[in-house]
Design an enzyme around this catalytic site. Structure first.
Site, PDB file in Angstrom:
ATOM      1  N   ASP A 174       0.862  -1.183   0.000  1.00 25.50           N
ATOM      2  CA  ASP A 174       0.000   0.000   0.000  1.00 25.50           C
ATOM      3  C   ASP A 174       0.896   1.230   0.000  1.00 25.50           C
ATOM      4  O   ASP A 174       2.085   1.151   0.305  1.00 25.50           O
ATOM      5  CB  ASP A 174      -0.895  -0.015   1.252  1.00 25.50           C
ATOM      6  CG  ASP A 174      -1.815   1.185   1.315  1.00 25.50           C
ATOM      7  OD1 ASP A 174      -2.554   1.419   0.348  1.00 25.50           O
ATOM      8  OD2 ASP A 174      -1.777   1.934   2.322  1.00 25.50           O
ATOM      9  N   SER A 175       0.284   2.380  -0.265  1.00 31.02           N
ATOM     10  CA  SER A 175       1.026   3.633  -0.196  1.00 31.02           C
ATOM     11  C   SER A 175       1.458   3.937   1.242  1.00 31.02           C
ATOM     12  O   SER A 175       2.342   4.749   1.461  1.00 31.02           O
ATOM     13  CB  SER A 175       0.145   4.769  -0.715  1.00 31.02           C
ATOM     14  OG  SER A 175      -1.082   4.793  -0.002  1.00 31.02           O
ATOM     15  N   TYR A 230      -0.452   8.458  -2.424  1.00 32.42           N
ATOM     16  CA  TYR A 230      -0.470   8.184  -3.858  1.00 32.42           C
ATOM     17  C   TYR A 230      -1.702   8.853  -4.517  1.00 32.42           C
ATOM     18  O   TYR A 230      -1.710   9.067  -5.713  1.00 32.42           O
ATOM     19  CB  TYR A 230      -0.574   6.676  -4.126  1.00 32.42           C
ATOM     20  CG  TYR A 230       0.676   5.843  -3.901  1.00 32.42           C
ATOM     21  CD1 TYR A 230       1.844   6.374  -3.368  1.00 32.42           C
ATOM     22  CD2 TYR A 230       0.670   4.487  -4.248  1.00 32.42           C
ATOM     23  CE1 TYR A 230       2.972   5.570  -3.178  1.00 32.42           C
ATOM     24  CE2 TYR A 230       1.792   3.689  -4.075  1.00 32.42           C
ATOM     25  CZ  TYR A 230       2.936   4.232  -3.532  1.00 32.42           C
ATOM     26  OH  TYR A 230       4.043   3.438  -3.356  1.00 32.42           O
ATOM     27  N   GLY A 231      -2.695   9.133  -3.687  1.00 38.22           N
ATOM     28  CA  GLY A 231      -4.005   9.542  -4.209  1.00 38.22           C
ATOM     29  C   GLY A 231      -4.056  10.875  -4.929  1.00 38.22           C
ATOM     30  O   GLY A 231      -5.065  11.211  -5.540  1.00 38.22           O
ATOM     31  N   CYS A 263      -3.718  -0.964  -2.100  1.00 40.03           N
ATOM     32  CA  CYS A 263      -3.989   0.464  -2.311  1.00 40.03           C
ATOM     33  C   CYS A 263      -4.938   0.617  -3.503  1.00 40.03           C
ATOM     34  O   CYS A 263      -4.651   0.156  -4.601  1.00 40.03           O
ATOM     35  CB  CYS A 263      -2.653   1.157  -2.597  1.00 40.03           C
ATOM     36  SG  CYS A 263      -2.804   2.910  -2.915  1.00 40.03           S
ATOM     37  N   ASN A 264      -6.060   1.279  -3.260  1.00 39.22           N
ATOM     38  CA  ASN A 264      -7.016   1.494  -4.353  1.00 39.22           C
ATOM     39  C   ASN A 264      -6.400   2.323  -5.474  1.00 39.22           C
ATOM     40  O   ASN A 264      -6.619   2.056  -6.654  1.00 39.22           O
ATOM     41  CB  ASN A 264      -8.265   2.212  -3.835  1.00 39.22           C
ATOM     42  CG  ASN A 264      -9.189   1.303  -3.077  1.00 39.22           C
ATOM     43  OD1 ASN A 264     -10.185   0.832  -3.607  1.00 39.22           O
ATOM     44  ND2 ASN A 264      -8.867   1.026  -1.830  1.00 39.22           N
ATOM     45  N   THR A 265      -5.618   3.331  -5.101  1.00 41.09           N
ATOM     46  CA  THR A 265      -5.019   4.199  -6.119  1.00 41.09           C
ATOM     47  C   THR A 265      -4.047   3.394  -6.979  1.00 41.09           C
ATOM     48  O   THR A 265      -4.063   3.489  -8.209  1.00 41.09           O
ATOM     49  CB  THR A 265      -4.304   5.386  -5.445  1.00 41.09           C
ATOM     50  OG1 THR A 265      -5.233   6.067  -4.605  1.00 41.09           O
ATOM     51  CG2 THR A 265      -3.753   6.350  -6.470  1.00 41.09           C
ATOM     52  N   GLU A 307      -6.368   9.425   9.514  1.00 36.15           N
ATOM     53  CA  GLU A 307      -5.002   9.291  10.044  1.00 36.15           C
ATOM     54  C   GLU A 307      -4.814  10.112  11.308  1.00 36.15           C
ATOM     55  O   GLU A 307      -3.987   9.797  12.155  1.00 36.15           O
ATOM     56  CB  GLU A 307      -3.977   9.681   8.975  1.00 36.15           C
ATOM     57  CG  GLU A 307      -4.008   8.697   7.833  1.00 36.15           C
ATOM     58  CD  GLU A 307      -2.657   8.358   7.244  1.00 36.15           C
ATOM     59  OE1 GLU A 307      -1.635   8.860   7.723  1.00 36.15           O
ATOM     60  OE2 GLU A 307      -2.658   7.571   6.275  1.00 36.15           O
ATOM     61  N   CYS A 340     -11.307   3.295  -1.175  1.00 36.56           N
ATOM     62  CA  CYS A 340     -10.060   3.810  -0.591  1.00 36.56           C
ATOM     63  C   CYS A 340      -9.828   3.053   0.711  1.00 36.56           C
ATOM     64  O   CYS A 340     -10.784   2.763   1.443  1.00 36.56           O
ATOM     65  CB  CYS A 340     -10.192   5.306  -0.320  1.00 36.56           C
ATOM     66  SG  CYS A 340      -8.792   6.000   0.592  1.00 36.56           S
ATOM     67  N   THR A 341      -8.568   2.750   0.976  1.00 34.88           N
ATOM     68  CA  THR A 341      -8.228   1.938   2.149  1.00 34.88           C
ATOM     69  C   THR A 341      -8.685   2.542   3.478  1.00 34.88           C
ATOM     70  O   THR A 341      -8.899   1.822   4.449  1.00 34.88           O
ATOM     71  CB  THR A 341      -6.700   1.773   2.222  1.00 34.88           C
ATOM     72  OG1 THR A 341      -6.099   3.076   2.080  1.00 34.88           O
ATOM     73  CG2 THR A 341      -6.192   0.853   1.141  1.00 34.88           C
ATOM     74  N   HIS A 342      -8.805   3.869   3.507  1.00 39.70           N
ATOM     75  CA  HIS A 342      -9.122   4.531   4.781  1.00 39.70           C
ATOM     76  C   HIS A 342     -10.618   4.587   5.085  1.00 39.70           C
ATOM     77  O   HIS A 342     -11.014   4.770   6.229  1.00 39.70           O
ATOM     78  CB  HIS A 342      -8.579   5.963   4.778  1.00 39.70           C
ATOM     79  CG  HIS A 342      -7.080   6.048   4.844  1.00 39.70           C
ATOM     80  ND1 HIS A 342      -6.263   5.426   3.925  1.00 39.70           N
ATOM     81  CD2 HIS A 342      -6.259   6.686   5.720  1.00 39.70           C
ATOM     82  CE1 HIS A 342      -4.993   5.682   4.236  1.00 39.70           C
ATOM     83  NE2 HIS A 342      -4.965   6.439   5.315  1.00 39.70           N
TER      84      HIS A 342
HETATM   85  N1  DGL Z   1      -4.117   3.875   0.085  1.00 38.29           N
HETATM   86  C1  DGL Z   1      -4.715   4.946  -0.708  1.00 38.29           C
HETATM   87  C2  DGL Z   1      -5.912   4.389  -1.476  1.00 38.29           C
HETATM   88  O1  DGL Z   1      -6.512   3.391  -1.103  1.00 38.29           O
HETATM   89  C3  DGL Z   1      -5.119   6.127   0.175  1.00 38.29           C
HETATM   90  C4  DGL Z   1      -3.942   6.938   0.678  1.00 38.29           C
HETATM   91  C5  DGL Z   1      -3.144   7.592  -0.441  1.00 38.29           C
HETATM   92  O2  DGL Z   1      -3.625   8.554  -1.079  1.00 38.29           O
HETATM   93  O3  DGL Z   1      -2.045   7.119  -0.689  1.00 38.29           O
HETATM   94  O4  DGL Z   1      -6.271   4.943  -2.480  1.00 38.29           O
END
Ligand code: DGL
Length: 279
Positions: free
Chosen positions: A9-10, A41-42, A72-74, A151, A184-186
Site C-alpha cells: 500500500d502507499s 499516492y491519491g 492500495c485502491n489508487t 489518520e 479507498c483503504t481509509h
Molecule cells: N491507500 C490509498 C488508497 O486506497 C489512500 C492513501 C493515499 O492517497 O495514498 O487509495
C-alpha cells in the site's frame, strides 16, 4: 514455513485490507509493505504511482510470495496492468472485487464510488463496473479529506468528520443510490459516518473485504492455500517512520502490530522499469 502473500500500500491504509486477509485466511503468512516515505499516492499521476508500485512490488519478490495484493485502491486503479505485466506472480487488486460485489448488490440500481482524486479521476471503478454490467449507472466522487481525518484519529462521531461527510455525500441522497463502494483503504474506518449520511437504504461495499475473498478463491484455484498450518504471522516493512506506522496502523488492522521494520531507499529505489514512465 510456506510462501507468504505479499501485500502493499502507499502507507498504512492497506492494513484495513490485511485485516480481512488475516480473518479470511488465518493460516497464511503475510508480508506487508507500506510506502510511508512517499504516501499519499491519491494525488499523484499514473506514471509516478505505477513506478512506485512496481518498485515496492519488486522489492517484495525477495520474500518469494505466492501472490501479490495491491491493497492500495489508487495503485490498483492506476497501475494494475503494469503490475500484472511486470511481475512473475499472480497479482490481485482491490478495484475489480469491489466493483463485482457492487454490481451484484445493486441489481441494476445506481452505484456510487468514493475514493481518492486519482482513483476517481482515472475512471477504473467505473470501467470495472461497466465491464460487469454494461450501461450501469455509476456516480463517482472523490473524498480526499477523509484520508487525513482518519489518520488523525478522528472517528465516526467526530463533528468534523460528520460535516465533511455531509459536504461530500449529501448530493448523493437525491440520486437514488443503492450501493456505495468504499474505494479507498481509509474509508472503512468511517463506514458508520458514511452510512449515517447516506441513509439506511444504501448498501456499503468494502473493497478490501471483497478482495480477501478473491485472494482466497485464487489461492484455492492455484492449489496453494495454507491449510492446517499453524496460525500465520504478519511482518510489516515501511519506507519511513516505523513508530508512527505501528501506532496509527493498529487501528486499521484491529490489533497490535508486532513486527515493523524500516527499509532504506537503496533496497527498493530503481530507475524507471517502463521506458518513459517518469516524466
Ligand atoms: N491507500 C490509498 C488508497 O486506497 C489512500 C492513501 C493515499 O492517497 O495514498 O487509495
Amino acid at each position: 514455513m510456506s510462501n507468504p502473500i505479499a501485500v502493499f500500500d502507499s502507507g498504512l491504509g492497506g492494513l484495513s485490507v490485511a485485516r480481512h486477509l488475516r480473518s479470511t485466511l488465518p493460516n497464511e503468512e503475510i508480508v506487508y509493505f507500506g510506502d510511508t516515505a512517499r504516501v499519499p499516492y491519491g494525488i499523484k499521476s499514473r506514471p509516478t504511482v505505477a513506478h512506485f508500485a512496481l518498485e515496492i512490488a519488486r522489492y517484495l519478490l525477495e520474500f518469494e510470495p505466492k501472490l501479490m495484493v495491491a491493497a492500495c485502491n489508487t495503485a490498483s486503479a492506476l497501475a494494475l496492468d503494469a503490475l500484472i505485466d511486470g511481475l512473475p506472480v499472480p497479482v490481485v487488486g482491490v478495484v475489480e472485487p469491489g466493483a463485482r460485489a457492487a454490481v451484484e448488490l445493486a441489481a441494476g440500481g445506481t452505484i456510487a464510488v468514493i475514493g481518492t482524486e486519482a482513483t476517481i479521476g482515472c475512471g477504473a471503478y467505473r470501467a470495472a463496473i461497466e465491464s460487469f454490467s454494461p450501461g450501469a449507472r455509476v456516480i463517482a466522487r472523490a473524498c480526499p479529506l477523509f484520508v487525513p481525518l482518519v489518520e488523525e484519529g478522528r472517528g465516526c462521531d467526530d463533528a468534523i468528520v460528520r460535516a465533511v461527510a455531509e459536504d461530500y455525500l449529501s448530493p448523493l441522497r437525491q440520486q437514488n443510490v443503492r450501493v456505495v463502494v468504499l474505494g479507498c483503504t481509509h474509508y472503512p474506518l468511517l463506514r458508520e459516518a458514511i452510512a449515517a449520511t447516506l441513509g439506511p437504504d444504501v448498501h456499503i461495499v468494502d473493497s478490501g473485504e471483497q478482495t480477501a475473498r478473491v485472494v482466497s478463491a485464487t489461492l484455492a484455484e492455484l492449489g496453494c492455500l495454507s491449510t492446517g498450518a499453524p496460525a500465520g504471522t504478519m511482518r510489516c516493512y515501511v519506507s519511513d517512520n516505523p513508530q508512527r506506522f505501528q501506532q496509527v496502523g493498529s487501528r486499521f488492522l484491529g490489533h497490535t502490530i508486532e513486527h515493523v521494520e524500516y527499509v532504506p531507499p537503496e533496497r527498493y529505489i530503481t530507475t524507471p522499469v517502463i521506458p518513459g514512465l517518469l516524466r
